[in-house]
Design an enzyme around this catalytic site. Structure first.
Site, short mmCIF file in Angstrom:
data_model
loop_
_atom_site.label_atom_id
_atom_site.label_comp_id
_atom_site.label_asym_id
_atom_site.label_seq_id
_atom_site.Cartn_x
_atom_site.Cartn_y
_atom_site.Cartn_z
N HIS A 214 -2.56 -6.66 -1.00
CA HIS A 214 -1.27 -6.58 -0.28
C HIS A 214 -0.11 -7.15 -1.09
CE1 HIS A 214 -1.31 -5.67 4.29
NE2 HIS A 214 -2.12 -4.84 3.65
N HIS B 32 -3.50 6.44 1.26
CA HIS B 32 -3.40 5.29 2.15
C HIS B 32 -3.33 5.79 3.58
CE1 HIS B 32 -0.85 2.02 4.07
NE2 HIS B 32 -1.79 1.30 3.50
#
Length: 381
Positions: A185, A284
């Protein structure tokens, strides 16, 4: 055929659906969303639809060019995501109009099934291993984990060993027959990657995802040249122009999000660009059923596809909401960690509009969590 109207629906846990209607009774569905900024995207969709109402929905490329470039100010998460959901819905309409899946309109399938991965979670190593083994027992051959919560710019020895031990425990329990992907992240600094990645190399991760935030994409070459681990990135890149310089840095996996990066039209182009740099594509997709359905249409038509993310088990929704919004959840049946090629027209799913409307009667207001370091300063989520 002309577009005659549209509706948007804010539905739990953090999604937004779009339905575009035509005068021939064909409707298409898309998923325009920026997680935590749904209302902003909703407004952008409304502005775009002022142009589209009355237009021919089959002229997808013409509409994409106008909506992407005609407003003078271009790109960014909100505008690209609004365009992405609209583009998905237009492809859904076109597929239904011709009676074929979208991947047939993209040149036809290059595979018969798509490999999926799921998420594993656990507050400690034992819990993580238990959850991963349960997912593997259900048929998945690949799992992804968050290796750490908030991290200081230069992690100390305890942080580094804790992260390495987390991956080591999972590899030891799972063996080499399970692929393990690691998501950061953007919580690492470039310097921190040089500390941590050498510790992870012997554990042979499938890839390390988003080690640094997009602002530091210029540093990705330094990272890829310092490690043997495949580097993946791209969920916060919104166009082929955003990917252009990143693809030259030595990354192994591009991860465009079909609900953020301009929809089916643009992700298809990003995938083609990536192939020219020997980069695989793993879209994603921690989102809803429409995003997943659109991603799969790309997957089945993309030679350099690697593996597909999906949100079941991601643990932010409190249940299987992804399946709740479908008339037939069986279209997303995973067998041996794969999903079979969809044959239904358009995006290959039927949205349960009654359930969607019921959910939208109580629209969500999901916001991204704000993490803090021990000293109280902001930490990357």
């Amino acid at each position: 055929m002309k577009i005659v109207g549209y509706e948007t629906f804010l539905v739990a846990p953090r999604w937004q659906f779009l339905r575009i209607d035509t005068d021939e009774g064909i409707s298409g569905w898309g998923e325009p969303i920026v997680e935590g900024r749904a209302e902003a995207v909703q407004g952008a969709v409304a502005a775009c639809m002022e142009y589209l109402v009355g237009a021919d929905p089959l002229r997808i490329e013409e509409h994409w060019q106008v909506l992407a470039k005609g407003g003078f100010y271009r790109g960014g998460a909100v505008l690209s995501s609004a365009l992405a959901g609209i583009d998905q819905a237009l492809w859904d309409i076109k597929g239904r109009h011709h009676g074929v899946p979208v991947h047939e309109l993209l040149g036809g399938p290059v595979r018969e099934r798509v490999r999926m991965y799921t998420w594993a979670h656990g507050v400690d190593n034992a819990a993580l291993v238990d959850d991963a083994q349960a997912k593997v027992a259900s048929g998945f051959t690949a799992v992804k984990i968050n290796v750490s919560e908030a991290l200081p710019p230069i992690p100390g020895a305890a942080d580094l060993r804790r992260m390495a031990s987390r991956v080591e425990a999972l590899r030891s329990a799972s063996g080499d027959g399970v692929d393990i992907a690691l998501d950061f992240h953007g919580r690492l600094s470039t310097a921190a990657t040089r500390q941590l990645l050498p510790l992870l190399e012997p554990l042979l991760p499938l890839f390390v995802e988003e080690p640094v935030t997009p602002e530091y994409s210029r540093d990705l070459r330094r990272i890829t040249e310092s490690t043997s681990i495949p580097i993946a990135t791209g969920e916060r890149l919104f166009s082929r122009w955003d990917f252009r310089d990143v693809l030259t840095t030595g990354i192994a996996v591009a991860q465009p999000d079909i609900s953020h990066a301009g929809g089916v039209s643009e992700v298809r182009r990003i995938a083609a660009m990536a192939e020219a740099y020997d980069v695989n594509v793993a879209p994603h997709c921690p989102l809803g059923p429409i995003t997943l359905a659109a991603s799969l249409q790309i997957d089945f038509a993309t030679p350099n596809f690697l593996i597909q993310e999906q949100s079941l088990g991601i643990e932010y929704g409190g249940g299987n909401e992804l399946l709740d919004y479908l008339v037939d959840p069986g279209v997303f049946t995973f067998t041996d960690g794969h999903v079979e090629r969809p044959t239904g027209p358009g995006l290959g799913i039927e949205v349960n509009e009654e359930v969607v409307r019921e959910a939208a009667a109580n629209p969500h207001r999901w916001r991204s969590p704000i993490l803090r370091h021990e000293d109280g300063s902001f930490a990357e989520w």
